[in-house]
Design a protein around this motif. Structure first.
Motif, PDB file in Angstrom:
ATOM      1  N   UNK A  43       0.808  -0.853   0.445  1.00 23.49           N
ATOM      2  CA  UNK A  43      -0.501   0.037  -0.450  1.00 23.49           C
ATOM      3  C   UNK A  43       1.269   1.068  -0.123  1.00 23.49           C
ATOM      4  N   UNK A  44       2.331   1.205  -0.086  1.00 23.57           N
ATOM      5  CA  UNK A  44       2.748   2.563   0.411  1.00 23.57           C
ATOM      6  C   UNK A  44       2.744   2.924  -1.535  1.00 23.57           C
ATOM      7  N   UNK A  45       2.697   2.712  -2.158  1.00 21.06           N
ATOM      8  CA  UNK A  45       2.073   2.826  -3.795  1.00 21.06           C
ATOM      9  C   UNK A  45       1.469   3.332  -4.296  1.00 21.06           C
ATOM     10  N   UNK A  46       0.365   4.184  -4.822  1.00 22.32           N
ATOM     11  CA  UNK A  46      -0.574   3.661  -5.323  1.00 22.32           C
ATOM     12  C   UNK A  46      -0.884   2.761  -6.508  1.00 22.32           C
ATOM     13  N   UNK A  47      -1.858   2.168  -6.485  1.00 23.17           N
ATOM     14  CA  UNK A  47      -2.143   0.366  -7.111  1.00 23.17           C
ATOM     15  C   UNK A  47      -1.971  -0.312  -6.527  1.00 23.17           C
ATOM     16  N   UNK A  48      -1.494  -0.593  -5.383  1.00 24.62           N
ATOM     17  CA  UNK A  48      -0.954  -1.513  -4.062  1.00 24.62           C
ATOM     18  C   UNK A  48      -1.713  -2.125  -3.551  1.00 24.62           C
ATOM     19  N   UNK A  49      -1.927  -3.248  -3.169  1.00 22.89           N
ATOM     20  CA  UNK A  49      -3.486  -4.053  -2.529  1.00 22.89           C
ATOM     21  C   UNK A  49      -2.782  -5.118  -1.698  1.00 22.89           C
ATOM     22  N   UNK A  50      -3.762  -5.074  -0.842  1.00 23.67           N
ATOM     23  CA  UNK A  50      -3.299  -6.602   0.280  1.00 23.67           C
ATOM     24  C   UNK A  50      -4.221  -7.096   0.894  1.00 23.67           C
ATOM     25  N   UNK A  51      -4.322  -8.284   0.826  1.00 20.16           N
ATOM     26  CA  UNK A  51      -5.638  -8.855   1.410  1.00 20.16           C
ATOM     27  C   UNK A  51      -5.027  -9.772   2.397  1.00 20.16           C
ATOM     28  N   UNK A  52      -6.089  -9.186   3.736  1.00 21.18           N
ATOM     29  CA  UNK A  52      -6.163  -9.658   5.307  1.00 21.18           C
ATOM     30  C   UNK A  52      -6.664 -10.475   5.508  1.00 21.18           C
ATOM     31  N   UNK A  53      -6.432 -11.755   5.711  1.00 21.84           N
ATOM     32  CA  UNK A  53      -7.226 -12.884   6.202  1.00 21.84           C
ATOM     33  C   UNK A  53      -7.313 -13.074   7.990  1.00 21.84           C
ATOM     34  N   UNK A  54      -9.233 -12.960   8.422  1.00 13.40           N
ATOM     35  CA  UNK A  54      -9.199 -13.230   9.900  1.00 13.40           C
ATOM     36  C   UNK A  54     -10.885 -12.029   9.692  1.00 13.40           C
ATOM     37  N   UNK A  55     -10.533 -11.352   9.091  1.00 15.23           N
ATOM     38  CA  UNK A  55     -11.334 -10.448   8.499  1.00 15.23           C
ATOM     39  C   UNK A  55     -12.658 -10.092   8.008  1.00 15.23           C
ATOM     40  N   UNK A  56     -13.697 -10.080   8.387  1.00 12.43           N
ATOM     41  CA  UNK A  56     -14.721 -10.181   7.687  1.00 12.43           C
ATOM     42  C   UNK A  56     -15.101 -11.292   7.476  1.00 12.43           C
ATOM     43  N   UNK A  57     -15.731 -10.972   6.107  1.00  9.06           N
ATOM     44  CA  UNK A  57     -16.775 -12.582   5.983  1.00  9.06           C
ATOM     45  C   UNK A  57     -15.962 -13.749   5.208  1.00  9.06           C
ATOM     46  N   UNK A  58     -15.056 -12.917   3.873  1.00 12.13           N
ATOM     47  CA  UNK A  58     -13.779 -13.991   3.062  1.00 12.13           C
ATOM     48  C   UNK A  58     -12.773 -13.297   3.566  1.00 12.13           C
ATOM     49  N   UNK A  59     -12.519 -12.317   4.444  1.00 14.89           N
ATOM     50  CA  UNK A  59     -11.414 -11.695   4.463  1.00 14.89           C
ATOM     51  C   UNK A  59     -11.069 -10.165   4.030  1.00 14.89           C
ATOM     52  N   UNK A  60     -10.341  -9.330   4.123  1.00 11.41           N
ATOM     53  CA  UNK A  60     -10.737  -7.982   3.764  1.00 11.41           C
ATOM     54  C   UNK A  60      -9.898  -7.782   2.625  1.00 11.41           C
ATOM     55  N   UNK A  84     -18.736 -18.720  -0.307  1.00 11.88           N
ATOM     56  CA  UNK A  84     -17.552 -17.651   0.792  1.00 11.88           C
ATOM     57  C   UNK A  84     -15.823 -18.139  -0.604  1.00 11.88           C
ATOM     58  N   UNK A  85     -16.102 -18.023  -1.565  1.00  6.82           N
ATOM     59  CA  UNK A  85     -14.908 -17.367  -2.695  1.00  6.82           C
ATOM     60  C   UNK A  85     -14.129 -16.101  -1.994  1.00  6.82           C
ATOM     61  N   UNK A  86     -13.685 -16.383  -2.583  1.00  8.16           N
ATOM     62  CA  UNK A  86     -12.730 -15.003  -1.665  1.00  8.16           C
ATOM     63  C   UNK A  86     -11.912 -14.862  -3.284  1.00  8.16           C
ATOM     64  N   UNK A  87     -12.533 -13.350  -4.167  1.00 11.53           N
ATOM     65  CA  UNK A  87     -11.674 -12.758  -4.639  1.00 11.53           C
ATOM     66  C   UNK A  87     -10.261 -11.958  -4.231  1.00 11.53           C
ATOM     67  N   UNK A  88      -9.419 -12.438  -5.344  1.00 14.71           N
ATOM     68  CA  UNK A  88      -7.682 -12.087  -5.506  1.00 14.71           C
ATOM     69  C   UNK A  88      -7.660 -10.854  -6.692  1.00 14.71           C
ATOM     70  N   UNK A  89      -6.794 -10.271  -5.888  1.00 16.91           N
ATOM     71  CA  UNK A  89      -6.391  -8.614  -6.697  1.00 16.91           C
ATOM     72  C   UNK A  89      -5.953  -9.757  -8.186  1.00 16.91           C
ATOM     73  N   UNK A  90      -5.841  -8.942  -8.991  1.00 13.74           N
ATOM     74  CA  UNK A  90      -5.147  -9.168 -10.520  1.00 13.74           C
ATOM     75  C   UNK A  90      -3.646  -9.025 -11.121  1.00 13.74           C
ATOM     76  N   UNK A  91      -2.863  -9.255 -11.248  1.00  9.39           N
ATOM     77  CA  UNK A  91      -1.286  -8.673 -11.540  1.00  9.39           C
ATOM     78  C   UNK A  91      -1.437  -7.265 -12.290  1.00  9.39           C
ATOM     79  N   UNK A  92      -2.710  -7.500 -12.989  1.00  7.37           N
ATOM     80  CA  UNK A  92      -3.020  -5.824 -13.535  1.00  7.37           C
ATOM     81  C   UNK A  92      -2.703  -4.515 -12.803  1.00  7.37           C
ATOM     82  N   UNK A  93      -3.204  -5.529 -10.978  1.00  6.36           N
ATOM     83  CA  UNK A  93      -3.684  -4.039 -10.126  1.00  6.36           C
ATOM     84  C   UNK A  93      -4.691  -3.601 -10.119  1.00  6.36           C
ATOM     85  N   UNK A  94      -5.848  -3.307 -11.083  1.00  7.17           N
ATOM     86  CA  UNK A  94      -7.119  -2.931 -11.506  1.00  7.17           C
ATOM     87  C   UNK A  94      -7.390  -3.616 -11.072  1.00  7.17           C
TER      88      UNK A  94
END
Length: 137
Positions: A43-60, A84-94
């Protein structure tokens, strides 16, 4: 005439009073982490994303948009959320992809960008201080 109006009104009420199906359940979310936490390094740069487990329904999923604004979503796909399928960020970053259906969602606003999804991801509030990121609902 009165009977016809009564039948129409009754039919409208009967068919509009349904259980909301295919909605991601609302669960309490209260995530807090230091901006220097290694899990949040992307998240230090724009377009960055992180998936965090243990929160929400399937993570945040936390994403930093190009304008520097942070947004957060539940990773549970809005298409058939009972799976309960957890979405994952794509390589595109979008976008993020639901591995069960192939549906894609915009990381900018959580909206669906590829079928079969028709609903946005569940959005959480994000507050950022100088040193911490808070995600809640």
């Amino acid at each position: 005439m009165r009977k016809a109006v009564f039948v129409v009104i009754t039919a409208i009420i009967f068919f509009s009073c349904g259980k909301a199906e295919n909605a991601v359940p609302s669960v309490p979310v209260n995530f807090r982490a230091s901006k220097t936490d290694p899990r949040l390094a992307a998240l230090n740069s724009p377009g960055g994303s992180v998936a965090i487990s243990g929160y929400g329904v399937a993570g945040i999923l936390i994403y930093r948009r190009a304008d520097g604004i942070y947004v957060a979503y539940d990773r549970c796909s809005s298409y058939q959320p009972e799976k309960l399928c957890a979405v994952s960020p794509d390589e595109s970053g979008f976008t993020a992809t639901d591995p069960c259906s192939g549906a894609k969602f915009s990381l900018s606003d959580g909206s669906p960008v590829k079928a079969p999804a028709t609903r946005s991801l569940r959005v959480y509030s994000v507050n950022v201080s100088n040193f911490e990121i808070f995600v809640s609902n």
